[in-house]
Motif scaffolding. Sequence first.
Motif, short mmCIF file in Angstrom:
data_model
loop_
_atom_site.label_atom_id
_atom_site.label_comp_id
_atom_site.label_asym_id
_atom_site.label_seq_id
_atom_site.Cartn_x
_atom_site.Cartn_y
_atom_site.Cartn_z
N UNK A 3 0.84 -1.17 0.00
CA UNK A 3 0.00 0.00 0.00
C UNK A 3 0.89 1.24 0.00
N UNK A 4 0.39 2.31 -0.58
CA UNK A 4 1.15 3.54 -0.67
C UNK A 4 0.24 4.72 -0.36
N UNK A 5 0.86 5.82 0.03
CA UNK A 5 0.13 7.05 0.30
C UNK A 5 0.33 8.01 -0.87
N UNK A 6 -0.76 8.56 -1.36
CA UNK A 6 -0.73 9.51 -2.46
C UNK A 6 -0.55 10.90 -1.86
N UNK A 7 0.32 11.69 -2.48
CA UNK A 7 0.52 13.07 -2.05
C UNK A 7 0.41 13.98 -3.27
N UNK A 8 -0.07 15.19 -3.05
CA UNK A 8 -0.14 16.18 -4.12
C UNK A 8 0.45 17.50 -3.63
N UNK A 9 1.10 18.20 -4.54
CA UNK A 9 1.63 19.53 -4.25
C UNK A 9 0.65 20.54 -4.84
N UNK A 10 -0.31 20.97 -4.05
CA UNK A 10 -1.37 21.86 -4.53
C UNK A 10 -0.82 23.18 -5.05
N UNK A 11 0.25 23.66 -4.46
CA UNK A 11 0.81 24.96 -4.87
C UNK A 11 1.39 24.91 -6.28
N UNK A 12 1.84 23.74 -6.72
CA UNK A 12 2.44 23.61 -8.04
C UNK A 12 1.45 23.14 -9.10
N UNK A 13 0.23 22.82 -8.69
CA UNK A 13 -0.79 22.30 -9.62
C UNK A 13 -1.16 23.36 -10.66
N UNK A 14 -1.26 22.94 -11.92
CA UNK A 14 -1.64 23.85 -13.00
C UNK A 14 -3.11 23.70 -13.38
N UNK A 15 -3.82 22.78 -12.75
CA UNK A 15 -5.25 22.62 -13.00
C UNK A 15 -5.59 21.93 -14.30
N UNK A 16 -4.70 21.11 -14.81
CA UNK A 16 -4.91 20.40 -16.06
C UNK A 16 -6.15 19.49 -16.00
N UNK A 17 -6.36 18.82 -14.87
CA UNK A 17 -7.55 18.00 -14.68
C UNK A 17 -7.46 16.57 -15.14
N UNK A 18 -6.34 16.16 -15.72
CA UNK A 18 -6.22 14.76 -16.16
C UNK A 18 -6.33 13.79 -14.99
N UNK A 19 -5.84 14.18 -13.83
CA UNK A 19 -5.93 13.30 -12.66
C UNK A 19 -7.38 13.01 -12.32
N UNK A 20 -8.22 14.02 -12.42
CA UNK A 20 -9.64 13.85 -12.12
C UNK A 20 -10.30 12.95 -13.17
N UNK A 21 -9.94 13.15 -14.42
CA UNK A 21 -10.50 12.34 -15.49
C UNK A 21 -10.10 10.87 -15.35
N UNK A 22 -8.88 10.64 -14.91
CA UNK A 22 -8.36 9.27 -14.80
C UNK A 22 -8.73 8.58 -13.49
N UNK A 23 -8.83 9.33 -12.41
CA UNK A 23 -9.11 8.74 -11.09
C UNK A 23 -10.06 9.65 -10.31
N UNK A 24 -11.33 9.73 -10.72
CA UNK A 24 -12.26 10.64 -10.07
C UNK A 24 -12.60 10.30 -8.63
N UNK A 25 -12.35 9.07 -8.21
CA UNK A 25 -12.58 8.70 -6.81
C UNK A 25 -11.43 9.15 -5.91
N UNK A 26 -10.33 9.54 -6.52
CA UNK A 26 -9.13 9.91 -5.76
C UNK A 26 -8.88 11.41 -5.82
N UNK A 27 -9.14 12.03 -6.97
CA UNK A 27 -8.82 13.44 -7.18
C UNK A 27 -10.06 14.24 -7.58
N UNK A 28 -10.02 15.51 -7.25
CA UNK A 28 -11.04 16.46 -7.70
C UNK A 28 -10.34 17.81 -7.87
#
Length: 67
Positions: free
Chosen positions: A1-26
């Motif tokens: 098992x692994x922990x997912x981390x995101x750097x919100x300050x560096x996010x450009x808002x592309x949205x591919x993460x949401x399209x690929x894993x909507x249960x994990x990202x928004x």
Amino acid sequence: MATIRVDREACCGNGMCVALAPDVFDLDDDGVVVLLDPTATAQNEAAVAQAIACCPTAVITLDEVPA
């Protein structure tokens, strides 16, 4: 098992993460990634890996949890 981390300050808002894993990202109202579930599981592992690979700013990482 692994922990997912995101750097919100560096996010450009592309949205591919949401399209690929909507249960994990928004995206919030400002278009910045929001982590809905920080746990990488067998059920979402492939989608999270795709989101990591497709993120143009590489803001998504996985931290392995020691057994």
